[in-house]
Design a protein around this motif. Structure first.
Motif, PDB file in Angstrom:
ATOM      1  N   ILE A  18      41.604 -65.030  50.516  1.00  0.00           N
ATOM      2  CA  ILE A  18      40.806 -64.245  49.481  1.00  0.00           C
ATOM      3  C   ILE A  18      41.062 -62.796  49.818  1.00  0.00           C
ATOM      4  O   ILE A  18      40.980 -62.173  48.989  1.00  0.00           O
ATOM      5  N   GLU A  19      41.824 -62.916  51.403  1.00  0.00           N
ATOM      6  CA  GLU A  19      41.409 -61.111  51.985  1.00  0.00           C
ATOM      7  C   GLU A  19      42.267 -60.405  50.508  1.00  0.00           C
ATOM      8  O   GLU A  19      42.154 -59.518  50.298  1.00  0.00           O
ATOM      9  N   GLN A  20      43.527 -60.646  50.694  1.00  0.00           N
ATOM     10  CA  GLN A  20      44.520 -60.557  49.582  1.00  0.00           C
ATOM     11  C   GLN A  20      44.336 -60.511  48.351  1.00  0.00           C
ATOM     12  O   GLN A  20      44.740 -59.543  47.851  1.00  0.00           O
ATOM     13  N   ALA A  21      43.466 -61.585  48.108  1.00  0.00           N
ATOM     14  CA  ALA A  21      43.569 -61.464  46.944  1.00  0.00           C
ATOM     15  C   ALA A  21      42.775 -60.923  46.090  1.00  0.00           C
ATOM     16  O   ALA A  21      42.309 -59.499  45.128  1.00  0.00           O
ATOM     17  N   LYS A  22      41.764 -59.728  47.287  1.00  0.00           N
ATOM     18  CA  LYS A  22      40.506 -58.660  46.999  1.00  0.00           C
ATOM     19  C   LYS A  22      41.439 -57.038  47.007  1.00  0.00           C
ATOM     20  O   LYS A  22      41.242 -56.361  46.365  1.00  0.00           O
ATOM     21  N   LEU A  23      42.508 -57.218  48.067  1.00  0.00           N
ATOM     22  CA  LEU A  23      43.234 -56.148  48.011  1.00  0.00           C
ATOM     23  C   LEU A  23      44.171 -56.232  46.853  1.00  0.00           C
ATOM     24  O   LEU A  23      44.033 -54.718  45.808  1.00  0.00           O
ATOM     25  N   LYS A  24      44.358 -57.127  46.324  1.00  0.00           N
ATOM     26  CA  LYS A  24      45.169 -56.834  45.094  1.00  0.00           C
ATOM     27  C   LYS A  24      44.394 -56.473  43.722  1.00  0.00           C
ATOM     28  O   LYS A  24      45.077 -56.056  42.652  1.00  0.00           O
ATOM     29  N   VAL A  25      43.337 -57.283  43.703  1.00  0.00           N
ATOM     30  CA  VAL A  25      42.548 -56.802  42.828  1.00  0.00           C
ATOM     31  C   VAL A  25      41.480 -55.051  42.435  1.00  0.00           C
ATOM     32  O   VAL A  25      42.100 -54.420  41.838  1.00  0.00           O
ATOM     33  N   ASN A  26      42.059 -54.356  44.042  1.00  0.00           N
ATOM     34  CA  ASN A  26      41.699 -53.407  43.980  1.00  0.00           C
ATOM     35  C   ASN A  26      43.142 -52.160  42.986  1.00  0.00           C
ATOM     36  O   ASN A  26      42.922 -51.348  42.653  1.00  0.00           O
ATOM     37  N   GLN A  27      43.682 -53.059  43.800  1.00  0.00           N
ATOM     38  CA  GLN A  27      45.185 -52.599  43.721  1.00  0.00           C
ATOM     39  C   GLN A  27      45.498 -52.937  42.094  1.00  0.00           C
ATOM     40  O   GLN A  27      45.510 -51.463  40.970  1.00  0.00           O
ATOM     41  N   ILE A  28      45.827 -53.696  41.561  1.00  0.00           N
ATOM     42  CA  ILE A  28      45.613 -53.569  39.693  1.00  0.00           C
ATOM     43  C   ILE A  28      44.411 -52.722  39.264  1.00  0.00           C
ATOM     44  O   ILE A  28      44.675 -52.960  38.023  1.00  0.00           O
ATOM     45  N   GLU A  29      43.153 -53.134  38.996  1.00  0.00           N
ATOM     46  CA  GLU A  29      41.766 -52.179  38.821  1.00  0.00           C
ATOM     47  C   GLU A  29      42.775 -51.043  38.343  1.00  0.00           C
ATOM     48  O   GLU A  29      42.586 -50.364  37.881  1.00  0.00           O
ATOM     49  N   ASN A  30      42.792 -50.246  39.568  1.00  0.00           N
ATOM     50  CA  ASN A  30      43.696 -49.142  40.222  1.00  0.00           C
ATOM     51  C   ASN A  30      45.056 -48.802  39.058  1.00  0.00           C
ATOM     52  O   ASN A  30      44.783 -47.973  38.842  1.00  0.00           O
ATOM     53  N   GLU A  31      45.514 -49.800  39.369  1.00  0.00           N
ATOM     54  CA  GLU A  31      47.040 -49.284  38.034  1.00  0.00           C
ATOM     55  C   GLU A  31      46.250 -49.717  36.666  1.00  0.00           C
ATOM     56  O   GLU A  31      47.123 -48.877  35.645  1.00  0.00           O
ATOM     57  N   LYS A  32      45.330 -50.323  36.376  1.00  0.00           N
ATOM     58  CA  LYS A  32      45.448 -50.571  34.833  1.00  0.00           C
ATOM     59  C   LYS A  32      44.138 -48.892  34.564  1.00  0.00           C
ATOM     60  O   LYS A  32      44.919 -48.703  33.185  1.00  0.00           O
ATOM     61  N   LYS A  33      43.412 -48.617  35.521  1.00  0.00           N
ATOM     62  CA  LYS A  33      42.811 -47.155  34.941  1.00  0.00           C
ATOM     63  C   LYS A  33      44.669 -46.260  35.122  1.00  0.00           C
ATOM     64  O   LYS A  33      44.035 -45.949  34.020  1.00  0.00           O
ATOM     65  N   GLU A  34      45.152 -46.189  35.939  1.00  0.00           N
ATOM     66  CA  GLU A  34      46.685 -45.473  35.340  1.00  0.00           C
ATOM     67  C   GLU A  34      46.657 -45.245  34.560  1.00  0.00           C
ATOM     68  O   GLU A  34      47.205 -44.565  33.784  1.00  0.00           O
ATOM     69  N   TYR A  35      47.152 -46.770  34.258  1.00  0.00           N
ATOM     70  CA  TYR A  35      48.116 -47.227  33.224  1.00  0.00           C
ATOM     71  C   TYR A  35      47.055 -46.320  31.673  1.00  0.00           C
ATOM     72  O   TYR A  35      47.728 -46.040  30.581  1.00  0.00           O
ATOM     73  N   GLU A  36      45.978 -46.472  31.812  1.00  0.00           N
ATOM     74  CA  GLU A  36      45.104 -46.412  30.844  1.00  0.00           C
ATOM     75  C   GLU A  36      44.973 -45.140  30.044  1.00  0.00           C
ATOM     76  O   GLU A  36      44.943 -44.265  29.044  1.00  0.00           O
ATOM     77  N   LEU A  37      44.590 -43.917  31.730  1.00  0.00           N
ATOM     78  CA  LEU A  37      44.982 -42.878  31.457  1.00  0.00           C
ATOM     79  C   LEU A  37      45.611 -42.436  31.246  1.00  0.00           C
ATOM     80  O   LEU A  37      46.010 -40.927  30.222  1.00  0.00           O
ATOM     81  N   LYS A  38      46.928 -42.303  31.602  1.00  0.00           N
ATOM     82  CA  LYS A  38      48.278 -42.462  31.142  1.00  0.00           C
ATOM     83  C   LYS A  38      48.326 -41.990  30.316  1.00  0.00           C
ATOM     84  O   LYS A  38      48.855 -41.729  28.482  1.00  0.00           O
ATOM     85  N   HIS A  39      48.102 -43.136  29.175  1.00  0.00           N
ATOM     86  CA  HIS A  39      48.232 -43.674  27.748  1.00  0.00           C
ATOM     87  C   HIS A  39      47.161 -43.232  27.115  1.00  0.00           C
ATOM     88  O   HIS A  39      47.378 -43.252  25.269  1.00  0.00           O
TER      89      HIS A  39
END
Lengths: 298, 613
Positions: free
Chosen positions: B258-279
């Protein structure tokens, strides 16, 4: 305390003396050239500080036989009557070059100062490397390109192309100046909905007035007094297409000409120098602030 | 019935038929639509639908949507990890039950399947029976008719013909109804096909449903299956994705899932945001229209517009000629080898050999010596010219900028004057002053009794010295202007505190002014040095390289720099040496590059480009 003040006055006096002497040294050749242009005794005037006889003939001789255009059917005595043609050639080349290369230089400088794109570093590095090759090494090829591809052999339009095409590479000083203009100005304008193009033309250029004028001045002066490229590209046979630099150089170095044309060289030099010097003194303020503002950053 | 009434009846019949057909088709369309909706809802979640739609619409741009869909999928999974784990836990111990239930269900399924099969058999047996029945009736009727005809013929009655006609009419009236009924039945072929299809369909349906009714669950596989089912039913995961995520959930995430998943959610959200920004500029939902692309050339892509022509100019008019010129160093392009009337060719390193180690007695045998002396003089010249200009320029700038000095503008104007006058004029004027029979030469003669001997063999060292002095005259103004701004920017408190500590003017100059200026003007010094190695004007207009080097076949002089030497080689009308010239050009480049790299590594201010902004 008194001795300190005395020392300061002494050092000031020494500086004044040095500056005075330097002023004389720096102005003497120029003054001498002006005096020579009024000399009535021809090449013999070279041995004197002040000519013994005075005349306007050197100036009028430059324009004697002048018909307004070069007439190939007329047999000219030496280079009489050609000076005005050369002057106009040089003016055309210089003005065209100034317009094109100013836009090139400022545009390149702005793009490199404000944009971060992928090939930017590569471009700047290549430009640095090009700068280390002697500039006219490419002239051999240029001469061929101009005559075979553009069919501009011996034409001064070839000079316009050569001078202005590579001008973008001389962006260093302008870029240095643009770098000193805060980027927050750009950002503020962008928030207000201005495009990058509008920012460049309507905000940055007015702010960078010194560097614009500096670039215009340099772009004008470079072709105005340029000798190597013009003599090589135009060639010694196309007399009517010469620029003033080629003509005046010919006057003074050709052993057959120097005796009769020495004073005309002086007069011609004065005429050539007058427009630039005038321009320079009118815009000196901007030139100085352009150099001091931009050069620091290399 | 009149003709009109007949027509009316026919028309009504026809209209009814068409209306019914239309209604049928509409119903079918409605069904199809409904079905399609269902399919979409069941088999693809919204992102995939969007992605699919966009990928159909915009071709290559679908990469963006695919990536976004991928991110969304992962987010969906990691956001519900707790739920999945709970299901996994709850499923524990249910395997036997499930197996039993599935067995029952499978049996039920089998029964349904068998029943359905039976029904199908029955249905098609009925159809077939109907056909055989009709066919039998027709055959019967025909045989009856034949028998009747026989009878009538055999009886030989007088109204035999009338009877025959009657019999025939009767046959036609009866058989038409039967034949029509037969024709209304589907053809034999069609019945066969329909039968096969229906059988196959039910078989497939059975197999498909049977497959999911596993009866060999262990505890482990059952729990896993539960999670997969849940993912597919609740969150519309594809089977492969559901399996993949379940593997991750059970095998990789472990106790702290569960803890891992929370971290992962943050990480992926950031990645997604970055990707959206980049493109964001490339993929704002759809590709840009032509007009928008043109517009962007004046906005975020303005650099492309503004750099296009200058870069094209540099490439075509500077880089390409330079490359060709370098290549010339490896050819024999020279007098006697000038196209189009003559041919020139590759010669490898011959030019380099001619420059550095020519054959004894060849026309190039003087070259190494000439080159050596020229190179030495070039370096001495570059060092002297650069540093005299630099140091003296700074000293003069300091004098002018000293607080107590008046008339600052006048002094500056004097020096700007020499910048304003084209160099070829000022240099040729000075040449005239220095030349034998020039004013300065005369003055020298009166003062010392000897001629100055400028640019003659009598006074080579003096000539070189004079050239450097004249270069000071030419160059100092530039240094004064360039360093004035820097001098004004030196922090004043440095001077104040050093005065308190008892430092004199000279000490301040060497300890504060020079180090500061050296740091800031490092790049300027470098450009000046390279510029002086390539300083054509001063030498060419002052001496033209004179006096001539004794014993040289080519027109090289003792005050020639490499650059003027090169110029002479290519402009020598009677014997141009393009190959040798290009070789010298490469040599000059090597020297400049060497010094640049050395200086570049020594000075900090070039590298820290952005720190000024």
């Amino acid at each position: 305390m008194k001795s300190l003040k005395a020392r300061r006055i002494l050092s000031d006096v020494i500086i004044y003396v040095i500056l005075g002497v330097m002023t004389i040294i720096w102005l003497a050749p120029i003054l001498w050239l002006v005096l020579q242009s009024f000399a009535g005794e021809g090449v013999a005037a070279r041995a004197k500080w002040v000519p013994s006889t005075w005349t306007w003939n050197n100036y009028s001789a430059l324009f004697s036989n002048f018909t307004g255009y070069y007439d190939p059917t007329v047999t000219y005595h030496g280079y009489d009557g050609l000076f005005f043609t050369w002057f106009m050639n040089t003016l055309i080349v210089a003005v065209c070059t100034t317009i094109i290369s100013t836009i090139f230089v400022l545009g390149t400088a702005y793009a490199l100062s404000r944009f971060r794109f992928s090939s930017r570093g590569l471009f700047m590095k290549i430009n640095l490397i090009i700068g280390m090759f002697p500039g006219f090494l490419g002239l051999i090829i240029m001469y061929w390109v101009m005559s075979e591809i553009f069919h501009l052999q011996g034409s001064y339009w070839a000079l316009v192309i050569i001078y202005s095409a590579g001008a973008g590479g001389g962006y260093y000083i302008s870029k240095g100046f643009f770098d000193t203009i805060s980027k927050s100005i750009d950002e503020a304008a962008m928030i207000d909905g201005a495009t990058r193009s509008q920012i460049f033309w309507q905000i940055i250029l007015p702010l960078a007035k010194p560097i614009v004028i500096y670039t215009v001045l340099c772009s004008f002066m470079a072709p105005w007094g340029e000798y190597i490229t013009s003599s090589y590209i135009i060639g010694l046979n196309n007399v009517k297409n010469w620029t003033v630099a080629i003509g005046l150089y010919k006057f003074i170095t050709d052993i057959n000409l120097v005796n009769s044309y020495y004073t005309q060289f002086a007069a011609g030099s004065v005429i050539v120098a007058i427009p630039v010097v005038t321009l320079f003194f009118c815009l000196q303020k901007y030139y100085v602030s352009g150099v001091t503002g931009g050069a620091v950053k290399g | 019935l009149s003709e009109a009434e007949k027509f009316q009846v026919k028309y009504d019949k026809y209209r009814n038929k068409v209306t019914m057909r239309i209604a049928d088709l509409e119903q079918a369309l409605k069904n199809a639509k409904h079905k399609l909706n269902e399919v979409n809802k069941t088999y693809a979640n919204f992102v995939e639908i969007q992605s699919k739609r966009n990928s159909d619409k915009y071709g290559k741009f679908n990469i963006y949507y695919k990536t976004i869909a991928e991110f969304d999928k992962q987010l969906l999974f990691y956001n519900h990890v707790e739920e999945f784990l709970k299901i996994h836990k709850d499923a524990n111990g249910g395997a036997d039950k499930a197996n039993e239930a599935n067995r029952l269900k499978a049996r039920e399924l089998k029964e349904i399947f068998d029943k359905k099969n039976e029904a199908t058999e029955e249905k098609f047996a009925g159809i077939r029976a109907k056909r055989t029945d009709l066919e039998g009736q027709i055959a019967q009727m025909k045989s009856d008719y034949n028998a009747k005809v026989e009878n009538i013929r055999a009886s030989g009655a007088s109204d035999m013909d009338a009877q025959l006609v009657e019999a025939k009419n009767e046959l036609v009236a009866n058989s038409t109804r039967l034949v029509n009924a037969l024709n209304d039945l589907p053809s034999k072929k069609m019945v066969k096909a329909l039968y096969k299809e229906e059988k196959n369909e039910s078989k497939h349906a059975f197999n498909r449903d049977r497959k999911y009714l596993k009866t060999n669950y262990t505890e482990e596989t059952y729990a896993k299956q539960q999670v997969i089912d849940h993912m597919m039913l609740e969150y519309k995961f594809e089977y492969s994705d559901a399996r993949y995520f379940t593997e991750i959930l059970l095998n990789e995430m472990g106790d702290l899932a569960i803890e891992q998943a929370k971290l992962k959610v943050n990480q992926i959200e950031n990645e997604k945001k970055e990707y959206e920004l980049k493109h964001s500029d490339k993929f704002v939902g759809k590709p840009k229209s032509f007009r928008e692309q043109i517009k962007s050339l004046f906005d975020e892509k303005f650099h492309i517009t503004i750099l296009a022509l200058p870069v094209l100019g540099i490439v075509l008019m500077t880089i390409l000629p330079l490359i060709f010129s370098i290549l010339i160093a490896f050819t024999n392009y020279s007098k006697g080898h000038i196209p189009p009337t003559q041919i020139f060719n590759w010669v490898g390193l011959e030019n380099f050999i001619n420059v550095f180690n020519p054959a004894e007695g060849s026309m190039y045998s003087f070259l190494p010596e000439a080159l050596g002396s020229t190179l030495l003089w070039t370096l001495i010249w570059a060092v002297c010219a650069t540093f005299t200009n630099y140091i003296l320029g700074i000293v003069v700038a300091l004098m002018i900028n000293k607080q107590s000095i008046k008339l600052k503008k006048l002094w500056r104007t004097v020096f700007v004057m020499t910048i304003a006058i084209p160099q070829f004029i000022s240099l040729l004027t000075i040449y005239n002053l220095l030349k034998p029979s020039g004013v300065i030469d005369q003055l020298w003669l009166q003062m010392t009794g000897n001629r100055l001997g400028f640019a003659t063999n009598g006074n080579v060292t003096g000539t070189k010295l004079i050239i450097i002095l004249v270069n000071i005259w030419i160059g100092i103004p530039y240094t004064i202007l360039s360093t004035t701004g820097i001098l004004l920017n030196i922090p004043k408190d440095l001077y104040e505190s050093s005065t308190v500590d008892g430092a004199g003017t000279f000490k301040q100059f060497t300890k504060i002014t020079m180090p500061y200026i050296l740091f800031v003007t490092g790049p300027y010094l470098l450009t000046q040095f390279v510029g002086n190695i390539n300083n054509f004007n001063v030498i060419y207009f002052l001496t033209g390289g004179e006096p001539k080097l004794v014993g040289s076949a080519l027109n090289v002089g003792q005050t020639d720099l490499l650059i003027t030497f090169l110029y002479k080689l290519i402009t020598d009308g009677s014997n141009p040496q393009y190959g040798i010239a290009s070789t010298l050009g490469i040599l000059i480049f090597a020297i400049c590059a060497f010094f640049s790299i050395v200086m570049y590594n020594k000075t900090g201010s070039i590298k820290e480009e952005d720190t000024f902004q």
